[in-house]
Design an enzyme around this catalytic site. Structure first.
Site, mmCIF file in Angstrom:
data_model
loop_
_atom_site.group_PDB
_atom_site.id
_atom_site.type_symbol
_atom_site.label_atom_id
_atom_site.label_comp_id
_atom_site.label_asym_id
_atom_site.label_seq_id
_atom_site.Cartn_x
_atom_site.Cartn_y
_atom_site.Cartn_z
ATOM 1 N N GLY A 156 -9.788 -11.794 12.785
ATOM 2 C CA GLY A 156 -10.861 -10.971 13.302
ATOM 3 C C GLY A 156 -12.127 -11.594 12.568
ATOM 4 O O GLY A 156 -12.110 -12.985 12.380
ATOM 5 N N ARG A 235 -5.263 -4.913 3.360
ATOM 6 C CA ARG A 235 -4.673 -3.672 2.783
ATOM 7 C C ARG A 235 -3.484 -3.831 2.081
ATOM 8 O O ARG A 235 -2.576 -4.627 2.663
ATOM 9 C CB ARG A 235 -4.566 -2.692 3.620
ATOM 10 C CG ARG A 235 -5.963 -1.844 4.260
ATOM 11 C CD ARG A 235 -6.680 -1.169 3.005
ATOM 12 N NE ARG A 235 -7.990 -0.562 3.774
ATOM 13 C CZ ARG A 235 -9.108 -1.034 3.473
ATOM 14 N NH1 ARG A 235 -9.160 -2.410 2.724
ATOM 15 N NH2 ARG A 235 -10.352 -0.489 3.813
ATOM 16 N N GLU A 264 -3.289 1.834 -4.778
ATOM 17 C CA GLU A 264 -4.294 1.626 -5.805
ATOM 18 C C GLU A 264 -4.788 2.878 -6.471
ATOM 19 O O GLU A 264 -4.884 3.960 -5.755
ATOM 20 C CB GLU A 264 -5.524 0.872 -4.918
ATOM 21 C CG GLU A 264 -5.342 -0.425 -4.338
ATOM 22 C CD GLU A 264 -6.280 -1.061 -3.324
ATOM 23 O OE1 GLU A 264 -7.319 -0.455 -3.385
ATOM 24 O OE2 GLU A 264 -5.938 -2.012 -2.774
ATOM 25 N N HIS A 282 -9.417 -4.709 -6.077
ATOM 26 C CA HIS A 282 -10.043 -4.339 -4.753
ATOM 27 C C HIS A 282 -11.688 -4.742 -4.855
ATOM 28 O O HIS A 282 -12.383 -3.274 -4.566
ATOM 29 C CB HIS A 282 -9.648 -3.000 -4.417
ATOM 30 C CG HIS A 282 -9.748 -2.731 -2.745
ATOM 31 N ND1 HIS A 282 -9.180 -1.741 -2.036
ATOM 32 C CD2 HIS A 282 -10.860 -3.301 -1.934
ATOM 33 C CE1 HIS A 282 -9.585 -1.955 -0.759
ATOM 34 N NE2 HIS A 282 -10.536 -2.901 -0.643
HETATM 35 C C1 8YV Z 1 -14.710 -1.398 0.700
HETATM 36 C C2 8YV Z 1 -13.046 -2.489 2.007
HETATM 37 O O1 8YV Z 1 -15.747 -1.640 -0.219
HETATM 38 O O2 8YV Z 1 -14.689 -2.123 3.656
HETATM 39 C C3 8YV Z 1 -13.343 -2.181 3.364
HETATM 40 O O3 8YV Z 1 -12.661 -1.904 4.004
HETATM 41 O O4 8YV Z 1 -11.629 -2.490 1.936
HETATM 42 C C4 8YV Z 1 -13.925 -2.456 0.961
HETATM 43 O O5 8YV Z 1 -14.422 -3.676 1.257
HETATM 44 C C5 8YV Z 1 -13.892 -0.088 -0.122
HETATM 45 O O6 8YV Z 1 -13.084 0.321 0.797
HETATM 46 C C6 8YV Z 1 -14.964 0.973 -0.304
HETATM 47 O O7 8YV Z 1 -15.093 1.733 0.571
#
Ligand code: 8YV
Length: 342
Positions: A156, A235, A264, A282
């Site tokens: 993607g 993820r 997490e 993360h």
């Molecule tokens: C986010 C992420 O910053 O954007 C996403 O999907 O995984 C991260 O980069 C985090 O989830 C905070 O919302």
């Protein structure tokens, strides 16, 4: 604007100070902890017409049901795996996310993790700090990134940005998606296990959610093999974490660079003890620049939606249309757009 003119919104779980401040300037913000007793929400909170949340908190069906006036969810993330999208769709609640603005920083981290894992950067840092080098211990020789075959699982936006960064270094870049990307200058591998088998390093850049849950399983790790490394900036749920720990412990794969985990902020204790693993909290999008841009996009989405909310209140009864633009032309970015995403 008086307080009564401001649309009420819910900040669900902790956000980010700059975003908090910008929300306060525009909306009547009700902070609702992610573990709040939803049955006990006050009438003022139940009147909220928009909800903002972090990617890791999202919006389960229960919070949508607890907010009967809810019309929109503004996510501070590109990933929307923690939003019950089917429920939102059934209730006609719009869901917006923050694509594009974080692509480069997440791709940078993926490449950093690849190098750190393959070249033992974190383990060698520990060796130096512990004084072992000064006492004569030599670092173990590592594999190399240059010339290696890099497999990208999920081409993607972020997957492409990773591929672009590695084009000069890689011997070959190959990828697997549900279907071949017509415009990608990389070799498509129709089967994900084949991709792992043909790769020296496998970079997981697919979106999360139920469709991709434990897509990387023991069989795929075995296909990657004892010289192979895996990097995950997507993820944690995309990898079967128990299978990963087992494969690393038995040296059935060589190493892993992980920014994301299944539960997490819990990281399996076995990983903490492994030198061949590089662990991050993360932080793919966690740069000052990008978190600011993500917050601005959340605000742009909400501002546009707030205009829509007010138009709904207009005496003419006009109803706004989907996808109109805000300010300088930042469109509402709909998580429900149906585009293949990372
Ligand atoms: C986010 C992420 O910053 O954007 C996403 O999907 O995984 C991260 O980069 C985090 O989830 C905070 O919302």
């Amino acid at each position: 604007m008086t307080d009564t003119d401001r649309p009420a919104i819910v900040a669900f779980g902790p956000l980010y100070p700059y975003l908090d401040a910008e929300l306060e300037r525009r909306f009547t913000v009700h902070a609702v902890p992610a573990d709040a007793d939803l049955a006990a929400l006050s009438p003022a909170i139940r009147a909220a017409r928009a909800l903002v949340s972090f990617g890791s908190v999202g919006a389960p069906a229960a919070i949508m049901d607890a907010l009967p006036a809810l019309e929109m969810i503004g996510l501070f993330s590109v990933g929307y795996d923690k939003v019950d999208i089917d429920h939102a769709r059934a209730k006609g609640i719009r869901v917006t996310n923050t694509p594009d603005v974080l692509t480069d920083d997440v791709a940078d981290l993926a490449v950093g993790l690849l190098y750190a894992t393959v070249r033992n950067i974190a383990a060698n840092d520990r060796l130096v700090r512990a004084g072992a080098w000064a006492q004569g211990r030599k670092p173990a020789l590592s594999a190399r990134v240059t010339g290696s075959r890099i497999g990208i699982l999920g081409l993607g936006r972020i997957g492409r940005a990773i591929a672009w960064r590695l084009e000069r270094q890689a011997g070959e870049i190959l990828y697997h998606n549900r279907s071949e990307a017509a415009d990608a200058p990389y070799r498509y591998v129709a089967d994900a296990i084949d991709l792992a088998r043909q790769s020296d390093a496998l970079i997981v850049a697919t979106s999360g959610g139920p469709e991709a849950a434990r897509l990387v399983d023991a069989a795929m790790l075995d296909a990657l093999g004892p010289q192979g490394v895996i990097v995950n900036i997507s993820r944690g749920s995309v990898i079967d974490e128990d299978a990963l720990v087992a494969a690393l412990a038995a040296r059935r794969i060589a190493g892993a660079g992980l920014d994301v985990f299944a539960h997490e902020p819990h990281v399996p204790p076995a990983l903490l003890a492994m030198d061949q693993v590089v662990l991050q909290p993360h932080q793919g999008s966690a740069t000052v620049h990008t978190r600011g841009a993500m917050a601005d996009l959340v605000i742009a989405n909400l501002d546009a939606a707030a205009r829509f909310l007010r138009e709904r209140d207009d005496v003419t009864g006009r109803v706004g249309t989907l996808g109109w633009c805000y300010g300088g032309g930042v469109a509402l970015s709909y998580a429900l757009g149906g585009e293949e995403h990372e």
